[in-house]
Design an enzyme around this catalytic site. Structure first.
Site, PDB file in Angstrom:
ATOM      1  N   LYS A   1      49.510  64.271  17.423  1.00 38.42           N
ATOM      2  CA  LYS A   1      49.062  64.408  18.589  1.00 38.42           C
ATOM      3  C   LYS A   1      50.159  65.018  19.821  1.00 38.42           C
ATOM      4  O   LYS A   1      51.246  64.981  19.637  1.00 38.42           O
ATOM      5  CB  LYS A   1      49.226  62.760  19.865  1.00 38.42           C
ATOM      6  CG  LYS A   1      48.697  62.737  20.283  1.00 38.42           C
ATOM      7  CD  LYS A   1      48.207  61.566  21.135  1.00 38.42           C
ATOM      8  CE  LYS A   1      47.533  61.863  22.973  1.00 38.42           C
ATOM      9  NZ  LYS A   1      47.916  60.075  23.257  1.00 38.42           N
TER      10      LYS A   1
ATOM     11  N   LYS B   1      44.890  65.579  17.172  1.00 40.77           N
ATOM     12  CA  LYS B   1      44.218  65.710  18.329  1.00 40.77           C
ATOM     13  C   LYS B   1      45.056  66.355  19.378  1.00 40.77           C
ATOM     14  O   LYS B   1      46.159  66.248  19.485  1.00 40.77           O
ATOM     15  CB  LYS B   1      44.914  63.958  19.439  1.00 40.77           C
ATOM     16  CG  LYS B   1      44.430  63.884  20.068  1.00 40.77           C
ATOM     17  CD  LYS B   1      44.217  62.430  20.870  1.00 40.77           C
ATOM     18  CE  LYS B   1      44.316  62.419  22.308  1.00 40.77           C
ATOM     19  NZ  LYS B   1      44.990  60.846  22.953  1.00 40.77           N
TER      20      LYS B   1
HETATM   21  C1  PBG Z   1      47.511  57.702  25.733  1.00 33.42           C
HETATM   22  C2  PBG Z   1      45.824  58.868  24.819  1.00 33.42           C
HETATM   23  C3  PBG Z   1      45.998  59.573  25.383  1.00 33.42           C
HETATM   24  C4  PBG Z   1      44.389  59.461  25.485  1.00 33.42           C
HETATM   25  C5  PBG Z   1      44.237  58.931  24.207  1.00 33.42           C
HETATM   26  N1  PBG Z   1      44.801  57.841  24.243  1.00 33.42           N
HETATM   27  C6  PBG Z   1      46.259  60.240  26.204  1.00 33.42           C
HETATM   28  C7  PBG Z   1      47.761  60.431  26.726  1.00 33.42           C
HETATM   29  O1  PBG Z   1      48.446  60.896  25.700  1.00 33.42           O
HETATM   30  O2  PBG Z   1      48.031  61.034  27.662  1.00 33.42           O
HETATM   31  C8  PBG Z   1      43.764  61.022  25.522  1.00 33.42           C
HETATM   32  C9  PBG Z   1      42.251  60.251  25.013  1.00 33.42           C
HETATM   33  C10 PBG Z   1      41.368  62.098  25.429  1.00 33.42           C
HETATM   34  O3  PBG Z   1      41.921  62.858  26.639  1.00 33.42           O
HETATM   35  O4  PBG Z   1      39.855  62.526  25.751  1.00 33.42           O
HETATM   36  N2  PBG Z   1      47.838  56.569  25.089  1.00 33.42           N
END
Ligand code: PBG
Length: 324
Positions: free
Chosen positions: A196, A249
Site C-alpha cells: 500500500k 493499492k
Molecule cells: C485507510 C484507507 C484508505 C483507503 C482505504 N483504507 C486511505 C488512506 O490510507 O488514507 C483508500 C481507499 C480509496 O482511496 O479508495 N486505512
C-alpha cells in the site's frame, strides 16, 4: 506473408477465441460506505455515483449488487467526529453501528462475502492508521497491533468473512492471525493490503470518511511510490505471517507492482482501484472527454492482464451491468 497477426483479429468470434484475459463479475469487490442512522443516502461529491448509506439503505444496495452477481463487498464506516478518539476505541466496540451493519448484512445475505477494514483512521481523532505518540508525534507500531487485533476479532465475531488490514503496521498480519485463532476464528480470512503506497489518489476516500490525517502524512507507514523491490519484501512477510490474499493499492499507477507480485507468489492477488482513480474517470466522462463505459471495461481488464485475481473497485456495479 507468412505471419499476419491481424488474422486473429478478423471477426469478433475470432477475437474472442484468442482472448488472453477477461473480466468476470466474480472478480469484482464493491467497496461501500456505511453511516449511522436511518434512511440516509448521502452523495460523496468527489466520487459521483457513490454514497454513504445508513444500514437500511445499505441492505437495499447489497440486494441490487447480489442480483447482478457481485458476491463480495468491502465495508468502510464513516464515523462522526465526536466519536473519534486517540485510541480508536469505537473500532472494537461490539455494539457500534459498523458491527451492527456486518451482522445485518450476514443475516440477510449469508452468501455475500463481507470484507471489513482493519485500521484505526476512520475512528481516530488523529486521522492516522496507528496510535500517535503524544510526545513525539510518531506512530506507535507495536501498541497499534493490540488495537488492530481487537478490531479484527470484533469484526469477525460480527460475521466478517475477510478482514482487510489497510494500516501498514509491521507485523500486523501475524498479530491478527494469532488473535483470530485464539478466539476460534480460524475460518476468517485475511486479505492483506500488502503493498500500500503513500498515495495522493486516496483524496476522495478521505473526503468520504472525513479521515484525512490531522497532522503530518502517512509516509512512515505507507510505501514510497518510487519503490518496487520493497513490495516484494512486504509480500514475503505477509506470506510468512499468514495472509490468505495479497493486495496492491492503488491500482492503475501500480500495475507493474501487481505483475511483480503475481510473478512472486502463489497466493491470490487483489488490487484496489482507489477513489482517485474512480474520480478521474468520472470527471473526464462528465465532461464528455472520455467514454465512461468503454474506459471502465478497459481499465478493469488491464488489472486482469497485470495479474489480478480480483479487483476492489467503485466501478463494480457499473461493470457488472456492462458485462452481463
Ligand atoms: C485507510 C484507507 C484508505 C483507503 C482505504 N483504507 C486511505 C488512506 O490510507 O488514507 C483508500 C481507499 C480509496 O482511496 O479508495 N486505512
Amino acid at each position: 506473408m507468412l505471419r499476419r497477426p491481424r488474422r486473429n483479429r478478423v471477426t469478433q468470434s475470432m477475437r474472442d477465441l484468442v482472448e488472453e484475459n477477461s473480466l468476470s463479475t466474480k472478480d469484482l469487490i464493491a467497496p461501500l460506505f456505511v453511516i449511522d442512522g436511518k434512511n440516509q443516502k448521502i452523495a460523496i461529491d468527489s466520487m459521483p455515483g457513490q454514497f454513504r448509506f445508513s444500514i437500511d439503505n445499505l441492505l437495499k444496495e447489497i440486494f441490487e449488487l447480489d442480483k447482478i452477481g457481485i458476491k463480495c463487498i468491502s465495508l468502510f464506516p464513516a464515523v462522526n467526529d465526536s466519536l473519534k478518539d486517540k485510541l480508536a476505541t469505537k473500532s472494537y466496540d461490539k455494539d457500534f453501528f459498523y458491527q451492527t451493519a456486518i451482522k445485518e448484512i450476514k443475516n440477510k445475505f449469508p452468501h455475500i462475502l463481507v470484507m471489513t477494514d482493519v485500521a484505526m483512521d476512520p475512528y481516530s481523532s488523529d486521522g492516522h492508521d496507528g496510535i500517535v505518540c503524544e510526545k513525539t508525534g510518531k506512530i506507535l507500531n507495536d501498541q497499534t497491533l493490540e488495537i488492530l487485533g481487537k478490531m479484527a476479532v470484533t469484526q469477525a465475531n460480527s460475521g466478517s468473512d475477510i478482514v482487510g488490514p489497510s494500516d501498514m503496521m509491521d507485523g500486523r498480519v501475524r498479530h491478527i492471525r494469532m488473535a483470530l485463532d485464539q478466539n476460534g476464528l480460524n475460518e476468517t480470512a485475511i486479505m492483506s493490503y500488502t503493498a500500500k503506497y503513500a498515495s495522493a489518489y486516496y483524496g476522495p476516500f478521505r473526503d468520504a470518511l472525513d479521515s484525512a490525517p490531522k497532522s503530518g502524512d502517512k509516509k512512515t507507514y505507507q510505501m514510497n511510490p518510487s519503490n518496487r523491490l520493497e513490495a516484494i519484501r512486504e509480500l514475503k512477510l505477509d506470506e510468512i505471517e499468514g495472509a490468505d490474499i495479497v493486495m496492491v493499492k492503488p491500482g492503475l499507477p501500480y500495475l507493474d507492482i501487481i505483475r511483480d507480485i503475481k510473478n512472486s507468489t502463489v497466493l491470490p492477488v487483489a488490487a484496489y482501484n482507489v477513489s482517485g482513480e474512480y474520480a478521474m474517470i468520472k470527471a473526464a466522462a462528465a465532461n464528455g472527454w472520455l467514454d465512461n463505459d468503454s474506459v471502465i471495461l478497459e481499465t478493469l481488464t488491464s488489472f486482469k492482464r497485470a495479474g489480478c485475481d480480483m479487483i476492489l473497485t467503485y466501478f463494480a456495479k457499473e461493470a457488472a451491468i456492462l458485462i452481463s
